[in-house]
Design an enzyme around this catalytic site. Structure first.
Site, mmCIF file in Angstrom:
data_model
loop_
_atom_site.group_PDB
_atom_site.id
_atom_site.type_symbol
_atom_site.label_atom_id
_atom_site.label_comp_id
_atom_site.label_asym_id
_atom_site.label_seq_id
_atom_site.Cartn_x
_atom_site.Cartn_y
_atom_site.Cartn_z
ATOM 1 N N TYR A 1 0.618 -0.989 0.148
ATOM 2 C CA TYR A 1 -0.443 -0.130 0.048
ATOM 3 C C TYR A 1 1.094 1.023 0.058
ATOM 4 C CZ TYR A 1 -4.337 -2.079 0.734
ATOM 5 O OH TYR A 1 -5.954 -3.094 0.915
ATOM 6 N N LYS B 1 3.835 -15.583 2.645
ATOM 7 C CA LYS B 1 3.677 -16.344 1.927
ATOM 8 C C LYS B 1 5.327 -16.535 1.911
ATOM 9 C CE LYS B 1 2.844 -18.359 -2.056
ATOM 10 N NZ LYS B 1 1.883 -19.539 -1.823
ATOM 11 N N ASP C 1 -2.578 -19.037 0.824
ATOM 12 C CA ASP C 1 -3.301 -19.940 0.262
ATOM 13 C C ASP C 1 -4.438 -20.722 1.298
ATOM 14 O OD1 ASP C 1 -0.804 -20.637 0.600
ATOM 15 O OD2 ASP C 1 -0.754 -21.198 -1.794
ATOM 16 N N ASP D 1 -5.636 -7.139 4.244
ATOM 17 C CA ASP D 1 -7.041 -6.429 3.320
ATOM 18 C C ASP D 1 -7.958 -7.303 3.267
ATOM 19 O OD1 ASP D 1 -8.796 -5.231 2.510
ATOM 20 O OD2 ASP D 1 -7.958 -4.983 0.371
ATOM 21 N N ASP E 1 -11.930 -9.150 5.088
ATOM 22 C CA ASP E 1 -13.370 -9.136 3.972
ATOM 23 C C ASP E 1 -13.263 -10.672 3.968
ATOM 24 O OD1 ASP E 1 -13.338 -6.966 3.545
ATOM 25 O OD2 ASP E 1 -13.565 -7.039 1.393
HETATM 26 C C1 IPM Z 1 -10.108 -1.703 3.449
HETATM 27 C C2 IPM Z 1 -10.852 -0.682 2.778
HETATM 28 C C3 IPM Z 1 -9.333 -0.064 2.048
HETATM 29 C C4 IPM Z 1 -8.168 -1.356 2.343
HETATM 30 C C5 IPM Z 1 -9.544 0.559 0.903
HETATM 31 C C6 IPM Z 1 -10.685 1.206 1.149
HETATM 32 C C7 IPM Z 1 -8.640 1.126 0.390
HETATM 33 O O1 IPM Z 1 -10.133 -2.264 1.585
HETATM 34 O O2 IPM Z 1 -10.153 -0.302 4.801
HETATM 35 O O3 IPM Z 1 -10.189 -2.478 3.950
HETATM 36 O O4 IPM Z 1 -8.096 -1.931 1.154
HETATM 37 O O5 IPM Z 1 -7.270 -1.082 3.167
HETATM 38 MG MG MG Z 2 -10.999 -3.765 2.478
#
Ligand code: IPM
Ligand code: MG
Length: 363
Positions: free
Chosen positions: A148, A197, A229, A253, A257
């Site tokens: 990032y 990894k 993975d 990240d 999710d």
């Molecule tokens: C998160 C989001 C952010 C990230 C985006 C919006 C830049 O997906 O907070 O997980 O990738 O960190």
């Molecule tokens: Mg995210």
């Protein structure tokens, strides 16, 4: 005299303003009960800041955040296919504001809990056997390094377009994130799994080396490593095996999710981004959901639980945080659901009704 805390409030874009309003309502209810007060300062960030000032994060916004004891945030960003914000160059888009504030405030540790509530087992997309076992894990995602924030550019050499992103970590960045993960594990089930990894990446091999040396200082915490993975598979196969998952920015990240989705809805999951002081930025794990913005149907629980994390980690108001967490559990037990977590036999409620119902259970 009662204590007053300064809270920066980033309502942001999409469903952000609606869900933050409900969290503020709950904070006001719980602060009244425990005899402290909160003073709110609005901070613009993301698309709404672009509309006002032409940039997603102004210096004034950073200063206002720095002057706060903690920042509560909704969400930023819009529909990348239709919103004019995404016709701007990448460094001027809403997400750049979020990355900018994380970096400016040195918020290197991102805590993303993923818990399956008993009441939401039917909303869990995993097989019934796995859902029945339940799970309660905490992802500790490094937030200010790696891909990032590494050097990036796109170049054209001899007619061939080439894009470069750089994944780099130094031992200091790894060590401080690892310490957070182990400190948190001490207060939980005392297990840390480093996700990396290391069979391919040098940066991962450094993560292993440094994290192992940190682990040596925590003899009571069980320490293990897992390739990313495999971790992606294990999270859907047997999430109950995990306590604290420590990982670098990009892996965190993606996995967070995944870990959010198996709880039934990303609308349930809070997060805290911390530096090495008590300051933190608190936001739901989900995005700005522009498709349902302004409809009063978004789930405010992730933001309300983020406010609870703020009470716990930044304001040292553990009892108030426990009360908010208990109120959320109670509202679910009482059968109230927003659309995203609705199942038959429950009572479907709107965003603001959910906030009111939680407030009623706080007082
Ligand atoms: C998160 C989001 C952010 C990230 C985006 C919006 C830049 O997906 O907070 O997980 O990738 O960190
Ligand atoms: Mg995210």
């Amino acid at each position: 005299m009662s204590k007053t805390y300064k809270i920066g409030v980033i309502r942001g874009d999409g469903i952000g303003p609606e869900i933050v309003n409900e969290a503020v309502k709950v904070l006001d209810a719980v602060s009244g009960k425990y005899g402290f007060s909160l003073e709110y300062t609005d901070i613009d960030m993301g698309g709404c800041s672009i509309d006002k000032y032409g940039v997603p994060l102004t210096e004034e916004a950073v200063e206002a955040a720095k002057a706060s004891d903690a920042v509560l945030m909704g969400s930023i960003g819009g529909d990348a296919k239709t919103s004019p914000w995404y016709r701007l160059e990448p460094s001027k888009r809403p997400e750049a504001g979020l990355l900018g504030i994380r970096k400016e405030l040195n918020l290197f540790a991102n805590l993303r809990p993923s818990v399956l509530y008993d009441e939401l087992k039917s909303a869990c997309p995993l097989c019934a056997l796995t859902a029945d076992k339940g799970f309660d894990m905490m992802i500790v995602r490094e937030l200010t390094g790696g891909l990032y924030f590494g050097e990036r550019y796109t170049k054209n050499s001899h007619g061939m377009e080439t894009a470069v992103d750089t994944l780099s970590y130094n031992e200091f960045e790894i060590r401080r994130a690892a310490h957070k993960a182990f400190d948190i594990a001490l207060k939980r089930r005392k297990k840390v799994t480093l996700v990396d990894k290391a069979n391919v990446l040098d940066s991962s091999r450094l993560w292993r080396k440094i994290t192992e040396s940190v682990a040596a200082g925590y003899p009571d915490v069980e320490y293990d490593t897992m390739l990313v993975d495999n971790a992606a598979m294990q999270i859907v196969k047997d999430p109950a095996q995990f306590d604290v998952l420590l990982t670098e920015n990009m892996f965190g990240d993606i996995l967070s999710d995944e870990a959010a989705m198996i709880t039934g809805s990303i609308g349930m999951l809070p997060s805290a981004s911390l530096n090495d002081t008590s300051f933190g930025l608190y936001e739901p794990s989900g995005g700005s959901a522009p498709d349902i913005a302004g409809k009063n149907i978004a789930n405010p629980i992730a933001t309300i639980l983020s406010a609870s994390m703020m009470l716990r980690f930044s304001l040292d108001q553990d009892e108030a945080a426990d009360t908010v967490d208990a109120a959320v559990k109670q509202v679910l037990r009482d059968g109230y659901r927003t659309g995203d977590i609705y199942s038959e036999g429950c009572t479907k409620v709107k965003t603001d009704e959910m906030g009111d119902l939680i407030c009623e259970r706080v007082i």
